[in-house]
Design a protein around this motif. Structure first.
Motif, mmCIF file in Angstrom:
data_model
loop_
_atom_site.group_PDB
_atom_site.id
_atom_site.type_symbol
_atom_site.label_atom_id
_atom_site.label_comp_id
_atom_site.label_asym_id
_atom_site.label_seq_id
_atom_site.Cartn_x
_atom_site.Cartn_y
_atom_site.Cartn_z
ATOM 1 N N GLU A 109 0.822 -1.214 0.000
ATOM 2 C CA GLU A 109 0.000 0.000 0.000
ATOM 3 C C GLU A 109 0.857 1.264 0.000
ATOM 4 O OE1 GLU A 109 -0.070 -1.488 4.390
ATOM 5 O OE2 GLU A 109 0.086 -2.313 2.362
ATOM 6 N N ASP A 332 -3.080 -12.877 -4.824
ATOM 7 C CA ASP A 332 -3.530 -11.510 -4.563
ATOM 8 C C ASP A 332 -2.376 -10.631 -4.080
ATOM 9 O OD1 ASP A 332 -5.657 -9.450 -4.037
ATOM 10 O OD2 ASP A 332 -4.917 -9.736 -1.987
ATOM 11 N N ARG A 336 -0.725 -7.334 -5.909
ATOM 12 C CA ARG A 336 -0.668 -6.027 -5.246
ATOM 13 C C ARG A 336 0.742 -5.438 -5.311
ATOM 14 N NH1 ARG A 336 -2.690 -6.807 0.594
ATOM 15 N NH2 ARG A 336 -2.259 -4.558 0.685
ATOM 16 N N ARG A 340 1.885 -2.055 -7.419
ATOM 17 C CA ARG A 340 2.626 -0.965 -6.783
ATOM 18 C C ARG A 340 3.913 -0.670 -7.536
ATOM 19 N NH1 ARG A 340 5.513 -0.690 -1.673
ATOM 20 N NH2 ARG A 340 6.690 -2.544 -2.245
#
Length: 981
Positions: A109, A332, A336, A340
């Motif tokens: 994230e 998953d 991700r 990124r």
């Protein structure tokens, strides 16, 4: 944390205590509480230390989201009050820029620009502080490698620079350089780069465990199979159950999957089940789950998808179900990270790992090699035999009749028939054939009960066996089979005798009780025989065999000469009857009993003669399945005659022939165990170890779990004696994870022995922290062994020494006092004396003059033990307790600087020893005592002349006696003293 620190001294003490805890939630929670406590004080420095401890807990506890937050507080404090930071804390602050870079990289994230911005911040801060930039370029290289960019330039900018004080440790940088070559496909260069770490020359908190996990597959690909095996055992122990090393654990799982060790992989997965829930780092999760999937995928491809597997808490998983769950989560996470980073690097790397083919069909990783069938819930009862058993008939009537016929003969193939019948009869749709030759269903149920009872008896489950035989007898009576009923009752009598002996009243002599029970059982069998007319020849022969067996067991129990003749008389009856009716199996049985009787009564040559004759008969007339047992008997007799070479030959041949039959039918387990003994006598301990482990695993497969654990315990101790420390630990870890041991269903003393051996192995492997923890736990548990204070004395003594090695002399004193208390009830003179002298040495060595009083207190206790031993007439197995005590007084006083006292004690030790002789084993001890006395006298008391006189006389004495190898240390010391004159 019981109470919050009330002042800074208490805070620092609490921080030190927390630093000794293993990384994990407990340490992290306490670190959080200590930060709260530090904020209450006016001084900022305690808060700095508390925040540093908290960030460390987050970093090594796999909580990367929290580490940067704590560091931000530290950086703010530094910017606002730089003078608060001394050289050490300032160094820690700049060091941990790298920790934050690594933490941010683990979080998908966090945008890529933010990662680059943090590295810019790090560079700017380092330049402002006039610090070298090699650590910055190291982080830039790691980011490029993570993203999947071309790393050549980034690598050169980092690896080509000179290291600084803030560079990662040598071991970590070696690993990064090796991984660069590994990524380029150069296994050999990677392994050359790793060599200092793999050889143990460079290490740190995470090394060599991290490097080992990466090096396993390159080693296999380049032929370093033995090294890979050894490193797997050592490296796995360094990372297991550690959330911050989840990826390393995963690579060990992958290694198992690619070397035919899927069963071990499942075992390790179960041991690390906590990692499914405790790893907070998404990057570590991705690496861990990918390694897990490699293992599960391999197991599913082998057709074991329905096998249980340890996974996420809250439900029971199968291999297939867990694989599907893991695959979804890992896919998953990879997506991700790739989103990124703007590359497909993580998906590609994951796919490459999953697409790897096995590198070896089978690599024996541990002393307990097992297949997936072995760890399945319904594991096979017996090991697969090399011979293909006779085909089991498809026709149910033929199957029943064949089972009974083979059972009459004592043929091992009867087992397969009974097993098949047991399955058929248990089925809901079973229909019994209406065939007069087969008889009613009740008769068949009686047969199956009798077979089940025999198997229980073979596993020493006598109460079960007796009950099942009685049930079978009642059913046989019900269908008009008095001969079979009599045999079943005779078997029940024999099992009952064992039960009565086991439950003899407290204080009664167990041997006498067992002998009396067997006498009564034999008398009852004789009455049964007399009262049952019309026995078929095979039934009468079997009954005679049971009668002879009862008396043979009585002789084995009592060892009384008066019990020999009755056995031989019964054996003669059996032999005559079996010969008259040509029952070859019982003829062989009679001859075997006769040979065993001679052996038990001490007539080993006669027993060998009988066995030789039996072997000749078996080779000509059969039955062939009696050959392995008979060879095993002759092998044991040869061991009794101290002819280990002949014993090894017989036992090896017996084992070779045993491969043709089910293992329990020919007692393959015992053949392996006896071969282990023969190998030890022949000086072949590695071969003995293999036979011990094979014997143990066969016992497990047959359900004899206690026997198996005892055999494995012996194997573990032998492997430790051989210096195979990691093998020993891996074996014991595997055993202690067995469900019945984990559930507390196994004898607590046997489990304690396994744990004790493991603790000793951990100590030998220099894992002092883990060894001490296990010893402390065992000492606490054994304190309750009121029936065995001697064992508690031994365990508490060893515990005290380990605590002393760790410098915890207060706790060591407590453990030593426990040992002394138990020693008072069950003396262990030598063990306690050794313990107390070693504690004295350790305390004087570590604390010098400050520890002298306590060290002398230990020696005073050792002196009382020596006095007790002298009064009791005890003779030490090694050097005398008085001599050892005098020598230790010398060492302790020397460590504490009391040199005159030291020299006096050493002279006393020399007087007690006396001068050595030509064949005297005391030469080494005497020479060492001379050396230490001369060192004290010449170096510390600065009296070189008498010291040299002492040395020269000793050198001449030893040389004249032929002990020239003992003179080198004395000659070296004499040379040093002359140089200093």
């Amino acid at each position: 944390m019981p109470t919050a620190p009330q002042n800074t001294d208490e805070l620092y003490q609490a921080l030190q205590e927390n630093d000794r805890r293993p990384y994990g939630r407990t340490r992290t929670v306490i670190a959080e509480e200590l930060v709260d406590a530090a904020e209450q004080f006016a001084e900022p420095l305690p808060l700095v230390h508390a925040l540093l401890e908290l960030q460390e807990a987050y970093t090594y506890g796999s909580e990367p989201r929290k580490s940067p937050v704590v560091f931000a507080r530290l950086l703010t404090l530094f910017d606002e009050q730089p003078d608060v930071f001394d050289d050490r804390t300032r160094h820690q602050l700049f060091w941990r820029f790298k920790w934050v870079a690594h933490a941010l990289l683990q979080l998908p994230e966090v945008p890529l620009p933010s990662l680059r911005q943090w590295l810019t911040e790090m560079r700017d801060r380092y330049e402002m502080a006039d610090l070298g930039l090699q650590p910055y370029y190291g982080q830039a290289y790691r980011l490029a490698a993570h993203v999947g960019e071309d790393t050549a330039l980034a690598y050169e900018l980092w690896a080509g620079r000179t290291r600084t004080r803030l560079s990662d440790c040598e071991a970590c940088e070696i690993c990064e350089r090796a991984l660069y070559h590994l990524e380029a496909g150069d296994d050999e260069r990677a392994l050359r780069t790793w060599e200092p770490v793999l050889a143990g020359k460079e290490s740190c908190h995470e090394e060599p465990a991290r490097s080992i996990s990466y090096a396993l597959l390159p080693l296999l690909r380049t032929g370093g199979i033995d090294q890979a095996r050894a490193l797997h055992l050592a490296g796995y122990r360094g990372c297991r159950r550690n959330p911050s090393m989840a990826q390393e654990v995963a690579r060990h799982l992958e290694f198992c999957a690619l070397t035919g060790n899927e069963a071990r992989g499942l075992e390790l997965l179960a041991e690390n089940r906590n990692l499914f829930d405790e790893v907070d780092s998404p990057l570590d999760q991705l690496g861990f789950l990918t390694g897990v999937e490699v293992l599960l995928q391999r197991i599913e491809l082998l057709g074991h998808g329905e096998q249980p597997a340890a996974g996420y808490a809250g439900r029971a998983w199968t291999v297939a179900g867990l694989r599907a769950e893991v695959r979804g989560r890992a896919d998953d996470l990879a997506a991700r990270f790739d989103a990124r980073n703007g590359t497909t690097a993580h998906t590609d790397r994951r796919r490459a790992r999953l697409d790897r083919a096995p590198l070896l069909d089978a690599l024996e990783l541990t002393l307990r090699p097992r297949s997936l069938d072995d760890v399945a819930p319904a594991a096979p009862v017996a090991a697969p035999a090399a011979r293909t058993a006779a085909a089991v008939p498809d026709s149910l009537p033929e199957l029943v009749l064949r089972a009974r016929k083979l059972d009459e003969q004592g043929h091992p193939d009867a087992q397969a028939c009974w097993a098949r019948l047991r399955t058929l009869v248990a089925a809901r749709d079973y229909t019994h054939p209406e065939d007069p030759a087969v008889g009613p269903l009740v008769r068949l149920r009686a047969d199956l009960l009798a077979d089940e009872a025999n198997r229980a008896g073979n596993k020493d489950e006598f109460a079960v066996a007796a009950e099942l035989h009685e049930e079978a007898a009642a059913l046989y009576d019900a269908v008009g089979q008095p001969g079979e009923a009599t045999l079943a009752r005779a078997c029940a009598l024999l099992a009952g005798a064992e039960i009565r002996a086991e439950s003899a009243t407290e204080g009664a002599d167990e041997a006498e009780a067992k002998a009396a029970a067997l006498t009564a059982a034999h008398a009852s069998m004789v009455r049964l025989h007399e009262e049952t007319p019309g026995l078929a020849p095979f039934q009468e022969a079997r009954l005679l065999r049971l009668r002879a067996t009862a008396l043979a067991l009585r002789l084995q129990t009592s060892r009384s000469d008066e019990h020999v003749a009755p056995v031989l008389a019964e054996v003669d009856l059996l032999h005559a009857f079996a010969t008259r009716h040509d029952i070859v199996g019982q003829i062989s049985g009679a001859l075997q009993l006769r040979a065993s009787t001679y052996a038990i009564s001490g007539h080993l040559p006669a027993a060998v003669t009988q066995t030789d004759a039996l072997l000749d008969r078996l080779k000509e007339h059969g039955p062939a399945w009696h050959l392995p047992r008979t060879l095993g008997l002759r092998g044991r007799l040869q061991l009794g005659l101290r002819d280990a070479k002949a014993a090894h030959a017989d036992l090896s041949e017996g084992l070779r022939l045993a491969a043709d039959w089910p293992a329990d039918a020919v007692d393959t387990t015992r053949l392996h165990g006896d071969l282990a003994e023969a190998c030890m006598h022949l000086g072949r301990p590695d071969e003995a170890l293999r036979h011990l482990t094979r014997s143990a695993e066969l016992d497990l497969r047959h359900g004899s779990r206690t026997d198996a654990y005892c055999a494995y315990s012996n194997a573990a101790r032998l492997s430790l004696d051989l210096g195979r420390v990691e093998d020993c630990i891996a074996l014991l870890d595997s055993l202690l994870a067995e469900p019945d041991i984990a559930a507390g269903e196994v004898d607590d003393r046997l489990v304690a022995q396994l744990r004790l051996t493991r603790a000793r192995a951990l100590h030998e492997g220099e894992d002092l922290k883990a060894a001490t923890a296990e010893f402390v736990a065992l000492a606490a548990e054994s304190a309750c062994w009121d029936d065995d204070p001697g064992s508690h004395a031994m365990i508490a003594a060893e515990t005290a020494v380990l605590l002393g090695e760790a410098g915890e002399f207060g706790r060591a004193r407590e453990a030593a006092d426990q040992a002394l208390g138990a020693h008072a009830r069950a003396p262990r003179y030598e063990q306690l004396s050794n313990c107390l002298r070693e504690l004295a040495r350790l305390q004087a060595q570590q604390q010098g003059p400050d520890g002298l009083a306590d060290a002398r207190a230990f020696l005073a206790d050792a002196g009382r033990i020596a006095d007790e031993a002298r009064t009791a007439g005890y003779e030490a197995h090694g050097r005398s307790l008085d001599t050892a005590l005098a020598y230790e007084h010398g060492r302790v006083n020397a460590y504490a600087g009391e040199y005159e006292d030291a020299l006096a004690a050493l002279d006393k030790a020399l007087a007690l020893l006396g001068e050595p002789g030509t064949d005297d084993g005391r030469a080494g001890e005497w020479a060492e005592c001379i050396r230490l006395a001369a060192a004290v006298e010449g170096l510390y008391l600065e009296r070189p002349a008498p010291a040299l006189t002492r040395l020269d006389a000793a050198i001449s004495r030893l040389t004249a006696l032929g002990h020239t190898e003992r003179t080198e240390p004395l000659t070296s010391l004499a040379g040093r003293l002359r140089d200093e004159e």
